[in-house]
Scaffold this active site. Structure first.
Site, PDB file in Angstrom:
ATOM      1  N   SER A  95     -95.486 -15.122  74.521  1.00 55.27           N
ATOM      2  CA  SER A  95     -94.759 -15.486  73.296  1.00 55.27           C
ATOM      3  C   SER A  95     -93.530 -16.296  73.663  1.00 55.27           C
ATOM      4  CB  SER A  95     -94.335 -14.225  72.543  1.00 55.27           C
ATOM      5  OG  SER A  95     -93.304 -14.549  71.620  1.00 55.27           O
ATOM      6  N   HIS A 124     -98.322 -17.932  72.071  1.00 53.48           N
ATOM      7  CA  HIS A 124     -97.957 -17.329  70.793  1.00 53.48           C
ATOM      8  C   HIS A 124     -96.631 -17.913  70.301  1.00 53.48           C
ATOM      9  CE1 HIS A 124     -98.136 -13.922  67.906  1.00 53.48           C
ATOM     10  NE2 HIS A 124     -96.834 -13.799  68.080  1.00 53.48           N
ATOM     11  N   MET A 157     -90.096 -17.504  62.140  1.00 56.21           N
ATOM     12  CA  MET A 157     -89.368 -16.559  61.286  1.00 56.21           C
ATOM     13  C   MET A 157     -88.424 -17.323  60.360  1.00 56.21           C
ATOM     14  SD  MET A 157     -88.427 -13.669  64.125  1.00 56.21           S
ATOM     15  CE  MET A 157     -89.629 -13.095  65.322  1.00 56.21           C
ATOM     16  N   MET A 181     -99.211  -5.158  64.306  1.00 61.93           N
ATOM     17  CA  MET A 181     -97.877  -5.209  64.897  1.00 61.93           C
ATOM     18  C   MET A 181     -97.572  -3.860  65.561  1.00 61.93           C
ATOM     19  SD  MET A 181     -96.646  -8.203  64.542  1.00 61.93           S
ATOM     20  CE  MET A 181     -95.037  -7.804  65.213  1.00 61.93           C
ATOM     21  N   ASP A 224     -98.977  -6.928  69.138  1.00 59.92           N
ATOM     22  CA  ASP A 224     -97.786  -7.750  69.327  1.00 59.92           C
ATOM     23  C   ASP A 224     -96.528  -6.902  69.217  1.00 59.92           C
ATOM     24  OD1 ASP A 224     -96.471 -10.621  67.409  1.00 59.92           O
ATOM     25  OD2 ASP A 224     -95.947  -9.805  69.374  1.00 59.92           O
TER      26      ASP A 224
HETATM   27  C1  DX5 Z   1     -91.749 -10.006  67.004  1.00 62.87           C
HETATM   28  C2  DX5 Z   1     -92.712 -11.075  67.433  1.00 62.87           C
HETATM   29  C3  DX5 Z   1     -93.275 -10.870  68.814  1.00 62.87           C
HETATM   30  C4  DX5 Z   1     -92.250 -10.824  69.931  1.00 62.87           C
HETATM   31  C5  DX5 Z   1     -92.817 -10.053  71.108  1.00 62.87           C
HETATM   32  O1  DX5 Z   1     -91.575 -10.044  65.641  1.00 62.87           O
HETATM   33  O2  DX5 Z   1     -93.767 -11.202  66.516  1.00 62.87           O
HETATM   34  O3  DX5 Z   1     -94.267 -11.838  69.101  1.00 62.87           O
HETATM   35  O4  DX5 Z   1     -91.881 -12.091  70.317  1.00 62.87           O
HETATM   36  O5  DX5 Z   1     -91.849  -9.909  72.091  1.00 62.87           O
HETATM   37  P1  DX5 Z   1     -91.832  -8.677  73.091  1.00 62.87           P
HETATM   38  O6  DX5 Z   1     -93.089  -8.778  73.912  1.00 62.87           O
HETATM   39  O7  DX5 Z   1     -90.599  -8.936  73.918  1.00 62.87           O
HETATM   40  O8  DX5 Z   1     -91.771  -7.429  72.301  1.00 62.87           O
HETATM   41 ZN    ZN Z   2     -95.450 -12.511  67.157  1.00 62.61          ZN
END
Ligand code: DX5
Ligand code: ZN
Length: 231
Positions: free
Chosen positions: A20, A44, A48, A148, A186
Site C-alpha cells: 500500500s 494498493h 481518502m 477491512m 487490509d
Molecule cells: C487504511 C488503508 C490501508 C492501510 C494499510 O484505511 O485502507 O490500506 O494503508 O496500512 P497498514 O498495513 O500499515 O495497516
Molecule cells: Zn486500503
C-alpha cells in the site's frame, strides 16, 4: 501500455501481496513502486476524502503517476463518499481494480455498475462493523471482496483478529454459491497476521507499514511473500 491491455497480464492467482503506497515515501515514488513485481504483486492505492474517513490522501493524479511508473495491477481502494461519480476518472488514470465501500453509497448496485461499465475489476469493501449479510445482494457478481481488518482511515493500526469469522463466512458463501470473488484483507497485515488471515481464507494481503516503514523494505516484502505462500 493501455490500462485494459495491462489488466489482462496481471496475477489473479492467490496468494497476492499488495503493497500500500499510503506508507511509501512519495518523494521517491518510482523507487517505492519498483519494489512490487508486476508478475506477482498488486499495488494498493488508498484514496481518502476526509469525509467518509477522517483523513485526506490523494486522487486520480497520483494514480496516473503510479500508472506511468509501474505495470503492476493498480488496486484502487476508494474511501470516498458517493464514489460512483469519480470512477471514470480513476479508470482513465489507470486503475485496474476499483473497490468501493458499501457504507459510502446510497446506491451500491449503481456504483458497482459504474465500476463494471468503466471496465475495471469490481471490488466491494466492508468496514469492521458491517456484517457480511449486508453485502450478500452483491456478492455473486463481485471480482473482489475487501474485509477491512482495521477501521479505514490510517496506516499503522493494529490488526483486528475479530474479523476472521467474516473472512471464513465469505469463503464459505463463495463455495456455497459458486461465486468468484477474491478475498482481500487490509489493515495491520504483517507476516504473523498474514498467516492468520490466510488460514481464515484471505487471498490478497494489503501491506503498508510492514513493508514501507521497515529498515529493509525488499526483505520485508520477501518475508510477506513467504508468510502467505508457505504452510
Ligand atoms: C487504511 C488503508 C490501508 C492501510 C494499510 O484505511 O485502507 O490500506 O494503508 O496500512 P497498514 O498495513 O500499515 O495497516
Ligand atoms: Zn486500503
Amino acid at each position: 501500455m493501455s490500462p485494459s491491455a495491462a489488466a489482462t497480464a496481471h496475477p489473479m492467482v492467490p496468494p497476492i501481496v499488495a503493497p500500500s503506497i499510503l506508507s511509501a515515501d512519495f518523494s521517491k515514488l518510482d523507487h517505492e513502486l519498483a519494489l512490487a513485481d508486476p508478475a506477482r504483486e498488486w499495488v494498493h492505492c488508498d484514496v481518502m476524502d476526509n469525509h467518509f474517513v477522517p483523513n485526506l490522501t490523494f486522487g486520480p493524479i497520483v494514480v496516473r503517476a503510479a500508472r506511468k511508473l509501474t505495470r503492476a495491477f493498480l488496486d484502487v481502494h476508494l474511501m470516498i463518499t458517493e464514489p460512483a461519480r469519480m470512477v471514470p476518472e480513476f479508470r482513465a488514470a489507470g486503475a485496474d481494480g476499483i473497490t468501493i465501500h458499501l457504507e459510502a453509497c446510497r446506491d451500491v448496485t449503481g456504483a458497482l455498475e459504474a465500476v463494471r461499465a468503466a471496465g475495471a475489476r469490481t471490488g466491494l469493501a466492508l468496514k469492521p462493523g458491517t456484517p457480511l449479510s449486508a453485502a450478500e445482494p452483491y456478492l455473486a457478481t463481485l471480482d473482489l471482496l475487501l474485509v477491512m481488518t482495521v477501521e479505514p482511515g490510517f496506516g499503522g493500526q493494529g490488526f483486528m483478529a475479530g474479523m476472521m469469522p467474516k473472512v471464513r463466512e465469505a469463503a464459505a458463501w463463495r463455495t456455497r454459491h459458486g461465486a468468484r470473488y477474491l478475498i482481500e484483507v487490509d489493515g495491520g497485515i504483517a507476516p504473523e497476521t498474514a498467516r492468520t488471515a490466510r488460514d481464515a481464507g484471505a487471498q490478497v494481503f494489503v501491506v503498508g507499514q510492514a513493508i514501507y516503514r521497515q529498515p529493509d523494505a525488499r526483505a520485508a516484502l520477501e518475508a510477506l511473500r513467504t508468510a502467505v505462500s508457505s504452510r
